[in-house]
Design a protein around this motif. Structure first.
Motif, PDB file in Angstrom:
ATOM      1  N   GLN B 363       1.191  -1.260  -0.179  1.00 32.60           N
ATOM      2  CA  GLN B 363      -0.223   0.145  -0.284  1.00 32.60           C
ATOM      3  C   GLN B 363       0.877   1.043  -0.193  1.00 32.60           C
ATOM      4  O   GLN B 363       0.485   2.282  -0.054  1.00 32.60           O
ATOM      5  CB  GLN B 363      -1.130   0.028   0.596  1.00 32.60           C
ATOM      6  N   VAL B 364       2.323   1.050   0.726  1.00 33.94           N
ATOM      7  CA  VAL B 364       2.806   2.470   0.736  1.00 33.94           C
ATOM      8  C   VAL B 364       3.414   2.628  -1.005  1.00 33.94           C
ATOM      9  O   VAL B 364       3.710   3.383  -1.273  1.00 33.94           O
ATOM     10  CB  VAL B 364       4.252   2.066   1.824  1.00 33.94           C
ATOM     11  N   VAL B 365       4.456   1.634  -0.961  1.00 33.14           N
ATOM     12  CA  VAL B 365       4.800   1.584  -2.896  1.00 33.14           C
ATOM     13  C   VAL B 365       3.394   2.010  -3.567  1.00 33.14           C
ATOM     14  O   VAL B 365       4.006   2.827  -3.713  1.00 33.14           O
ATOM     15  CB  VAL B 365       5.193  -0.120  -3.132  1.00 33.14           C
ATOM     16  N   LYS B 366       2.482   1.161  -3.637  1.00 35.52           N
ATOM     17  CA  LYS B 366       1.698   2.065  -4.600  1.00 35.52           C
ATOM     18  C   LYS B 366       1.440   3.866  -4.275  1.00 35.52           C
ATOM     19  O   LYS B 366       1.213   4.103  -5.185  1.00 35.52           O
ATOM     20  CB  LYS B 366       0.448   1.367  -4.226  1.00 35.52           C
ATOM     21  N   SER B 367       1.050   4.127  -3.044  1.00 35.18           N
ATOM     22  CA  SER B 367       0.830   5.645  -2.985  1.00 35.18           C
ATOM     23  C   SER B 367       2.217   5.880  -3.285  1.00 35.18           C
ATOM     24  O   SER B 367       1.821   7.068  -3.984  1.00 35.18           O
ATOM     25  CB  SER B 367       0.330   5.796  -1.482  1.00 35.18           C
ATOM     26  N   GLN B 368       3.630   5.515  -3.167  1.00 27.81           N
ATOM     27  CA  GLN B 368       4.565   6.318  -3.618  1.00 27.81           C
ATOM     28  C   GLN B 368       4.011   5.954  -5.227  1.00 27.81           C
ATOM     29  O   GLN B 368       5.625   7.049  -5.409  1.00 27.81           O
ATOM     30  CB  GLN B 368       5.739   5.043  -2.793  1.00 27.81           C
ATOM     31  N   LEU B 369       4.290   5.057  -5.803  1.00 21.74           N
ATOM     32  CA  LEU B 369       4.438   5.119  -7.316  1.00 21.74           C
ATOM     33  C   LEU B 369       3.545   6.099  -8.165  1.00 21.74           C
ATOM     34  O   LEU B 369       4.180   6.698  -8.783  1.00 21.74           O
ATOM     35  CB  LEU B 369       4.167   3.962  -7.882  1.00 21.74           C
ATOM     36  N   ALA B 370       2.698   6.051  -7.099  1.00 20.05           N
ATOM     37  CA  ALA B 370       1.578   6.848  -8.122  1.00 20.05           C
ATOM     38  C   ALA B 370       2.137   8.050  -8.521  1.00 20.05           C
ATOM     39  O   ALA B 370       1.631   8.846  -9.339  1.00 20.05           O
ATOM     40  CB  ALA B 370       0.337   7.140  -6.957  1.00 20.05           C
ATOM     41  N   GLN B 371       2.712   8.807  -7.068  1.00 19.23           N
ATOM     42  CA  GLN B 371       2.571  10.449  -7.650  1.00 19.23           C
ATOM     43  C   GLN B 371       4.065  10.192  -8.742  1.00 19.23           C
ATOM     44  O   GLN B 371       4.476  11.761  -8.944  1.00 19.23           O
ATOM     45  CB  GLN B 371       4.182  10.813  -6.422  1.00 19.23           C
ATOM     46  N   VAL B 372       4.648   9.353  -9.375  1.00 20.45           N
ATOM     47  CA  VAL B 372       5.393   9.304 -10.331  1.00 20.45           C
ATOM     48  C   VAL B 372       4.606   8.565 -11.620  1.00 20.45           C
ATOM     49  O   VAL B 372       5.714   9.026 -13.012  1.00 20.45           O
ATOM     50  CB  VAL B 372       7.140   8.434 -10.178  1.00 20.45           C
ATOM     51  N   GLY B 373       3.737   8.089 -12.097  1.00 21.31           N
ATOM     52  CA  GLY B 373       2.950   8.273 -12.888  1.00 21.31           C
ATOM     53  C   GLY B 373       3.269   6.975 -12.985  1.00 21.31           C
ATOM     54  O   GLY B 373       2.700   6.596 -14.334  1.00 21.31           O
TER      55      GLY B 373
END
Lengths: 279, 495
Positions: B363-373
């Protein structure tokens, strides 16, 4: 008394209305992004724009609850819809079967019993094992498991309607069975089905929460009350509010739909109404 | 109807406090003061680690029931066990093991050089694990006399002796391998007393043991599916030890030093964010590197695992001699990640095992990857069966998260059929040269190999899984670092 809504109906309606309102609002506005991980805001205390605080990922609890309401309603509507669409026709067909076709009624109802023997949760876990966990499998499983409830209620109500004079008249007039079913039976068993839908909705909410709690329901990170509970488990002793809010949400939503069903039954049942008016 | 309403509402409330009621009373820990019950998370599928993959079997049996010629010490060095000593020939191809006298199997059969030949030959002929390839370096195993066994290698190998300390080096009796799945026969200080499937395994002290008798008469391994249930069992006295804390936020429950003790150290478990190197978009090195820049590892560890554990940056844990801190290679830098992606956006499948650390980290990885598209759709699969089948065997995934627990397992990146689908011949060459060279060259080559993995972004290393043990006060002999495959009960004691 006649026509005045009863207490159960009012309270149930209010609780359900609250859930619906939260869900609808979440489409256009939530205080924060419910899935945004903010390490700096880990376990943030309530206040300061975070009305109910934040979880261990720094996600706003209120926003999660609101979007969770959406998930809950979504699952409930689809599951109950599936159950009603499959269960009602089965029940009506079984209830309308003439004595010469008693085997048809028996067949439908015994198959029904067979499905009824599988608890919704077990069915959902099985489906999740085969097709992978997700909201869709949860909805399908809860829906299928609720079919027998609708079929039974629809059959019993249909059999009551079938002995009335207007059905006799319609049959004497040579109406076909499908026409009788659509024109006369369905409208007259509608109120019973609405009550059943409300009660089934409550059960569906509970089942969805349980499935998400067990990791077989809504996929992370989509907010779901059940998974909020599951994620708050390890913090139960240090930050109990994280379990309190989603737990309260599930309890109130279930209570709301049950009271609504109860109230509707009392309100819509003409016999009960008469008894009350006389008493 | 009203009754149903009440019950369902009650059910809702119960669900909200399910954590309170999830405890299960242990059967262990009720005997004399001489026995201990230890809680574990994964139950073995069977007891045969020669044919069944999985860390749970050697965790329970190695060192405790089965012993090898050598074992791994707490400091990571290879120490004598059934072999009193060993000599290595000058060309480093011949190992002469001098065996201990008076060693018997639990069946009563004596342990001799014949059993060494039998056990090591059997790895090649009967074992079915992927890791058995580690002993392919053996040319032949011979008996010189009853207490001397000679192993000849095809080429010098630095990894050989270390492999002998893992399950691969376990010694079996020639007459004791008929029913390995249910009846283990070893030379260890404990023997299997009973196995209640789905619940517990009970080990009792062997009648006759060559070494110092363990101070406990019995150890019960209790298996829990659920971290909270295991916590509750310790709180209520059902177990004495939590072998591996699965809900680190809950450690505060055990903060009372008068009742509990917490051991925190490192393990060999690299929690890897694997990316399918053989499939778009992660066949592109730049995209993989962007992922590494996009993840704030410190924030991830703090939120997903309560800050317990260590950041690593490559496939080497700090307990290995060639460890180098590689966390600076690809620091958290959203702008750089965006630049590497060149404005493109991707949607990928993140198929993770339904294990606590993976679900939390995802869930953390998803949230952080969302910031770079990069949109990562999380799909938790049942572990072990479904995850192993879909991700590990078929390689049908873009991203996954799993804790690679095996010791010194950097070699898995050299196998291009492994589910990473990483293919760089340079890496394989470095590993081969490390295994054959001098100790210094081994360390140099492995450092280079770890750097190569990091540079290529063959995967991302989220964090090193901590060794977190909680025990009732008075339990001693708990391992600080979980660096071997076994949970060693031999030193455990209760005061």
């Amino acid at each position: 008394m006649r026509g005045r809504p009863n207490a159960a109906l009012v309270i149930g309606g209010a609780l359900v209305g609250l859930v619906v309102l939260a869900a609808l609002t979440s489409f256009v506005w939530t205080p924060h992004d419910p899935t945004y991980v903010d390490a700096a805001g880990k376990l943030r205390e309530p206040g300061d724009g975070y009305l109910l605080g934040a979880d261990k990922f720094g996600r706003d609890t209120l926003s999660q609850l609101m979007v969770g309401a959406r998930t809950t309603l979504y699952v409930g509507i689809v599951a109950v819809g599936v159950a009603a669409l499959i269960g009602t026709p089965l029940g009506v067909v079984a209830g309308m079967a003439p004595r010469s076709q008693g085997w048809l009624s028996e067949l439908i109802m015994r198959l029904n019993d067979l499905v009824f023997a599988f608890p919704a949760l077990l069915l959902a876990v099985m489906l999740a094992a085969v097709y992978g966990a997700g909201t869709l499998t949860a909805m399908a499983a809860i829906g299928v498991a609720t079919v027998p409830a609708f079929a039974r209620v629809a059959r019993a109500a249909t059999m009551q309607v079938m002995v009335t004079d207007y059905i006799l008249a319609a049959r004497a007039a040579g109406r076909r069975r499908t026409a009788i079913a659509v024109r006369h039976v369905l409208p007259n068993i509608g109120s019973v089905l609405i009550v059943q839908a409300s009660v089934s909705f409550a059960i569906a909410i509970l089942a969805e929460a349980a499935l998400s709690f067990l990791g077989f329901g809504t996929r992370p990170p989509t907010p779901s009350w059940g998974r909020m509970l599951q994620e708050s488990q390890e913090l139960l002793f240090s930050t109990p509010r994280l379990a309190l809010w989603p737990g309260l949400a599930v309890a109130l939503a279930v209570l709301g739909f049950n009271l609504l069903g109860d109230g509707l039954r009392d309100h819509l049942d003409p016999r009960l109404r008469r008894v009350r008016a006389e008493g | 109807m009203r009754r149903i309403v009440t019950w369902i509402a009650l059910g809702g409330l119960l669900l909200s406090t399910a954590a309170c009621g999830g405890g299960s009373r242990g059967t262990g820990g009720t005997g004399a003061g001489e026995s201990l019950a230890v809680g574990f998370v994964a139950e073995p599928a069977n007891l045969d680690f020669t044919s069944t993959e999985g860390a749970a079997i050697p965790q329970a049996l190695l060192v405790n029931v089965y012993e090898g010629l050598v074992k791994l010490g707490q400091d990571g060095t290879v120490q004598p066990l059934l072999a009193e000593k060993w000599d290595v020939s000058p060309d480093r191809r011949t190992y002469t093991f001098t065996l201990r006298d008076n060693v018997t199997f639990s069946s009563g059969a004596p342990f001799t050089a014949d059993d060494v030949v039998f056990s090591l030959d059997r790895v090649r002929t009967d074992w079915k694990l992927k890791i058995k390839a580690q002993l392919d370096v053996i040319d032949k195993v011979e008996k010189k006399d009853d207490s001397t066994a000679v192993v000849t290698l095809k080429r010098p190998s630095n990894g050989f002796l270390y492999s002998m300390a893992t399950r691969l080096g376990a010694m079996f009796s020639r007459t004791g391998v008929s029913d390995l799945a249910n009846k283990p026969v070893g030379t260890g200080p404990y023997v299997l007393a009973s196995w209640k499937r789905g619940d517990s395994i009970r080990l009792e002290a062997a009648q006759k043991y060559w070494g110092a008798k363990p101070s406990l008469t019995a150890v019960t391994l209790k298996y829990f599916k659920d971290a909270t249930a295991m916590n509750n069992a310790l709180l209520t006295g059902g177990i004495d030890v939590i072998s591996s804390v699965q809900a680190p936020e809950s450690l505060r429950q055990f903060a009372d030093p008068g009742r509990f003790e917490t051991v925190e150290g490192t393990t060999n478990g690299e929690v890897v964010l694997s990316m399918n190197n053989g499939r778009p978009p992660f066949d592109d090195k730049k995209v993989r590197q962007a992922v590494r820049h996009a993840i704030d590892h410190k924030a991830l560890l703090d939120t997903a695992w309560a800050g317990r554990g260590q950041l690593i940056g490559s496939m080497v844990p700090p307990t290995d001699p060639w460890y180098e801190d590689r966390t600076g290679d690809r620091p958290y830098d959203v702008a750089k990640a965006r630049a590497l992606l060149g404005g493109k956006t991707y949607t990928v499948k993140m198929r993770i095992p339904n294990l606590p650390y993976a679900v939390a980290a995802a869930q953390v990885v998803k949230s952080q990857l969302a910031q770079v598209g990069i949109t990562a759709d999380i799909e938790p699969l049942e572990f072990p069966a479904r995850w192993l089948d879909v991700v590990f065997k078929q390689g049908d995934y873009h991203m996954s998260i799993i804790n690679h627990v095996e010791p010194r397992d950097m070699g898995i990146f050299a196998d291009k059929s492994y589910y990473f689908r990483y293919d760089n011949p340079e890496f394989g060459k470095l590993l081969a040269s490390a295994d054959q060279g001098s100790e210094q060259q081994q360390a140099d080559d492995l450092k280079k190999a770890a750097k190569l993995l990091s540079d290529d972004a063959a995967a991302d290393w989220l964090f090193l899984f901590p060794n977190l043990i909680v025990a009732k006060k008075g339990v001693t002999g708990l391992p600080k670092n979980g660096i071997s495959e076994s949970f060693d009960f031999t030193g455990l004691a209760k005061q």
